[in-house]
Design a protein around this motif. Sequence first.
Motif, mmCIF file in Angstrom:
data_model
loop_
_atom_site.group_PDB
_atom_site.id
_atom_site.type_symbol
_atom_site.label_atom_id
_atom_site.label_comp_id
_atom_site.label_asym_id
_atom_site.label_seq_id
_atom_site.Cartn_x
_atom_site.Cartn_y
_atom_site.Cartn_z
ATOM 1 N N ARG A 15 0.842 -1.219 0.044
ATOM 2 C CA ARG A 15 -0.097 -0.047 -0.062
ATOM 3 C C ARG A 15 0.950 1.241 0.103
ATOM 4 O O ARG A 15 1.960 1.339 0.907
ATOM 5 C CB ARG A 15 -0.795 0.027 1.199
ATOM 6 N N GLN A 27 2.778 -0.263 4.100
ATOM 7 C CA GLN A 27 2.621 -1.661 4.439
ATOM 8 C C GLN A 27 2.505 -2.514 3.430
ATOM 9 O O GLN A 27 2.054 -2.139 2.300
ATOM 10 C CB GLN A 27 1.490 -1.750 5.620
ATOM 11 N N GLY A 30 0.894 -5.889 6.595
ATOM 12 C CA GLY A 30 -0.048 -5.324 7.646
ATOM 13 C C GLY A 30 0.992 -4.671 8.643
ATOM 14 O O GLY A 30 2.108 -5.291 8.769
ATOM 15 N N ILE A 31 0.551 -3.572 9.269
ATOM 16 C CA ILE A 31 1.701 -2.916 10.291
ATOM 17 C C ILE A 31 1.889 -3.782 11.315
ATOM 18 O O ILE A 31 3.202 -3.921 11.599
ATOM 19 C CB ILE A 31 1.201 -1.495 10.552
ATOM 20 N N LEU A 32 0.845 -4.444 11.920
ATOM 21 C CA LEU A 32 1.249 -5.059 13.109
ATOM 22 C C LEU A 32 2.107 -6.442 12.824
ATOM 23 O O LEU A 32 2.917 -6.485 13.681
ATOM 24 C CB LEU A 32 -0.155 -5.830 13.769
ATOM 25 N N ALA A 33 1.815 -7.100 11.730
ATOM 26 C CA ALA A 33 2.636 -8.325 11.386
ATOM 27 C C ALA A 33 4.069 -7.777 11.148
ATOM 28 O O ALA A 33 4.910 -8.347 11.270
ATOM 29 C CB ALA A 33 2.217 -8.856 10.283
ATOM 30 N N GLY A 220 4.669 2.242 8.136
ATOM 31 C CA GLY A 220 3.736 2.240 8.920
ATOM 32 C C GLY A 220 4.368 1.669 10.287
ATOM 33 O O GLY A 220 4.531 2.132 11.304
ATOM 34 N N ASP A 223 7.255 3.704 11.779
ATOM 35 C CA ASP A 223 6.687 4.623 12.623
ATOM 36 C C ASP A 223 6.314 4.231 14.117
ATOM 37 O O ASP A 223 6.819 4.923 15.040
ATOM 38 C CB ASP A 223 5.457 5.437 12.111
ATOM 39 N N LEU A 309 -1.287 3.004 19.008
ATOM 40 C CA LEU A 309 -1.068 1.787 19.911
ATOM 41 C C LEU A 309 0.343 1.411 19.555
ATOM 42 O O LEU A 309 1.067 1.555 18.648
ATOM 43 C CB LEU A 309 -2.020 0.785 18.990
ATOM 44 N N SER B 36 -7.226 -1.355 7.304
ATOM 45 C CA SER B 36 -6.361 -2.567 7.502
ATOM 46 C C SER B 36 -6.293 -2.665 8.913
ATOM 47 O O SER B 36 -7.598 -2.415 9.516
ATOM 48 C CB SER B 36 -4.730 -1.998 6.969
ATOM 49 N N ASP B 37 -5.209 -3.267 9.659
ATOM 50 C CA ASP B 37 -5.275 -3.789 11.108
ATOM 51 C C ASP B 37 -6.196 -2.969 12.011
ATOM 52 O O ASP B 37 -5.490 -1.740 12.409
ATOM 53 C CB ASP B 37 -4.110 -4.074 11.539
ATOM 54 N N THR B 39 -7.287 -1.914 15.529
ATOM 55 C CA THR B 39 -6.656 -2.082 16.865
ATOM 56 C C THR B 39 -7.616 -1.718 18.235
ATOM 57 O O THR B 39 -7.364 -2.011 19.306
ATOM 58 C CB THR B 39 -5.304 -1.125 17.158
ATOM 59 N N GLU B 60 -10.453 2.005 15.233
ATOM 60 C CA GLU B 60 -9.090 2.649 15.090
ATOM 61 C C GLU B 60 -8.248 1.671 14.433
ATOM 62 O O GLU B 60 -8.166 0.380 14.717
ATOM 63 C CB GLU B 60 -8.629 3.154 16.475
ATOM 64 N N SER B 61 -7.603 2.201 13.528
ATOM 65 C CA SER B 61 -6.336 1.256 12.858
ATOM 66 C C SER B 61 -5.088 1.764 13.430
ATOM 67 O O SER B 61 -5.072 2.882 14.582
ATOM 68 C CB SER B 61 -6.293 1.289 11.478
ATOM 69 N N VAL B 62 -3.923 1.314 13.337
ATOM 70 C CA VAL B 62 -2.569 1.790 13.668
ATOM 71 C C VAL B 62 -2.472 3.217 13.567
ATOM 72 O O VAL B 62 -2.120 3.946 13.978
ATOM 73 C CB VAL B 62 -1.443 1.157 13.178
ATOM 74 N N LYS B 63 -2.887 3.636 12.214
ATOM 75 C CA LYS B 63 -2.729 4.990 11.708
ATOM 76 C C LYS B 63 -3.772 6.050 11.993
ATOM 77 O O LYS B 63 -3.445 7.050 12.136
ATOM 78 C CB LYS B 63 -2.371 4.997 10.007
#
Lengths: 371, 128
Positions: A15, A27, A30-33, A220, A223, A309, B36-37, B39, B60-63
């Motif tokens: 993306r 990403q 995915g950002i979390l992964a 992402g 950051d 988060l 996307s993800d 949270t 909410e997503s991360v961003k």
Amino acid sequence: MQTPLHPLHQALGARMAPFAGWDMPTQYRGILAEHEQTRQRAAIFDTCHMGEFEIAGPDAASDLERLLTQRIDSLQPGQCRYGYLLQEDGGVLDDVMVFRRGPDRFFVVVNAGTREADADWIQAHLSPGTHFADLSPERGKLDVQGPAARPAIERALGGTLPDLRYFRFVDLELAGVPVTLSRTGYTGEFGYELFLPAAATEALWQALTAPGDIQPAGLGARDTLRLEAGYPLYGHELSHTRSPVSASRGAFMDLQKDFIGKPVVEKELQASPARILAGLLLESKRAARAGDTVLANGVEVGEITSGSLAPSLGVAVAMAYVDAALSTPGTRLEVGVRGGALPATVVEMPFYRKGTARKPADWRGAPLQVN
Amino acid sequence: MNIPGDLRYSRTHEWVKVDGETVTVGITDFAQNQLSDLTFVELPAPGDILGGEDEAAVVESVKAASDIYAPVSGTVIEVNAALESQPELVNTDPYGEGWLFRLAPANASEVDALLRPEEYEKMLQGDA
């Protein structure tokens, strides 16, 4: 603008989003992964958007001594140091890394969004005999970060990497490509920044990622990783209207030497700045965001500069400029968000304390995952 | 893009499923993919009275944080408490376990004004 890896990012299904004038991958999976991959294993980031200047000549060291807040004369060849480029009024033009190649040869790594202004400012303050070149167009940069970065690179390319201390770098060949390998990064994990010819960037990326130990990560995750590690981002925590005293309470500056902006910075250090950058730990996953107001007893006492988060902590964190008197760890504050206020506590940064960035030179790294 | 044929859709990417006297609301596969993800999900409380197009929830997503609107007016009768600990259900199963809340609609005919699957699909193609 596009980095040399732009077609590759598109092929990988990244993306993309604009960042400092560049179309960059935010990403892939995915950002979390990607965040988790970097904390636990190893990830590769396209950081070709960052700027690189070459500065050389008999007066290069003394010119940089005056331009930068960090000490240059004690910097050894093969060593790098983080500091600020300041205006006369103490405002931060940029936060930069200076690398010493030899007695009279340096390179400086700058942010993408400030590159042109930095180049103008630096050139205007160099001695007539000092050579300046903006190498950015012909240089690529890849960051390989994570506790398994070393064994993962070794397996991907064959051979072994030299032991490197934190904030040291070495010139070597990787897969036939001349690379400056630096034990630095922006994630809080063990890892490297690789500086190489732009034309070789894609081939090296492919070679490094082929075995699958090193996975791509976008801006992402970069950051969220830097936020957890307590690193500032220019344009958020740092700007030409903020002083480094507010941002880091005098760190990354050597007040034993003269540099542009020092008289203002010294005065501010004595007077103590009105607001100081503080870390805030929230109590749920609901995040504070840049621009949100920090409150104490309902009164505005600060502003969030970054917030999200913190995936490795499972709770939201933020950085904020808050009234100096309220910047002490343990202070209870609130962040105003739509529909209410989120409780937050001032904490010491980094937020994430298990990072491997500072491991010794002979650390072999975390084991690769056995598939 | 998954657009089930038995649901109705809003222009702001919520879906609505009619179950007798109540409607279930969630966000579409397109929306979860764009966000996307996830949270964090903030849901309305049972008993809340929502007007059509009122802000009903926040995801909410991360961003970023995004508002979710009530596709029809009504009273909240149930919320998906599982999302408190597992917001990612919205990503993995947006039309199933990732549902957001259930409403007792104030006016059943409001559902008829929502987009049919083929209309929503056409709208997405127009966006693209």
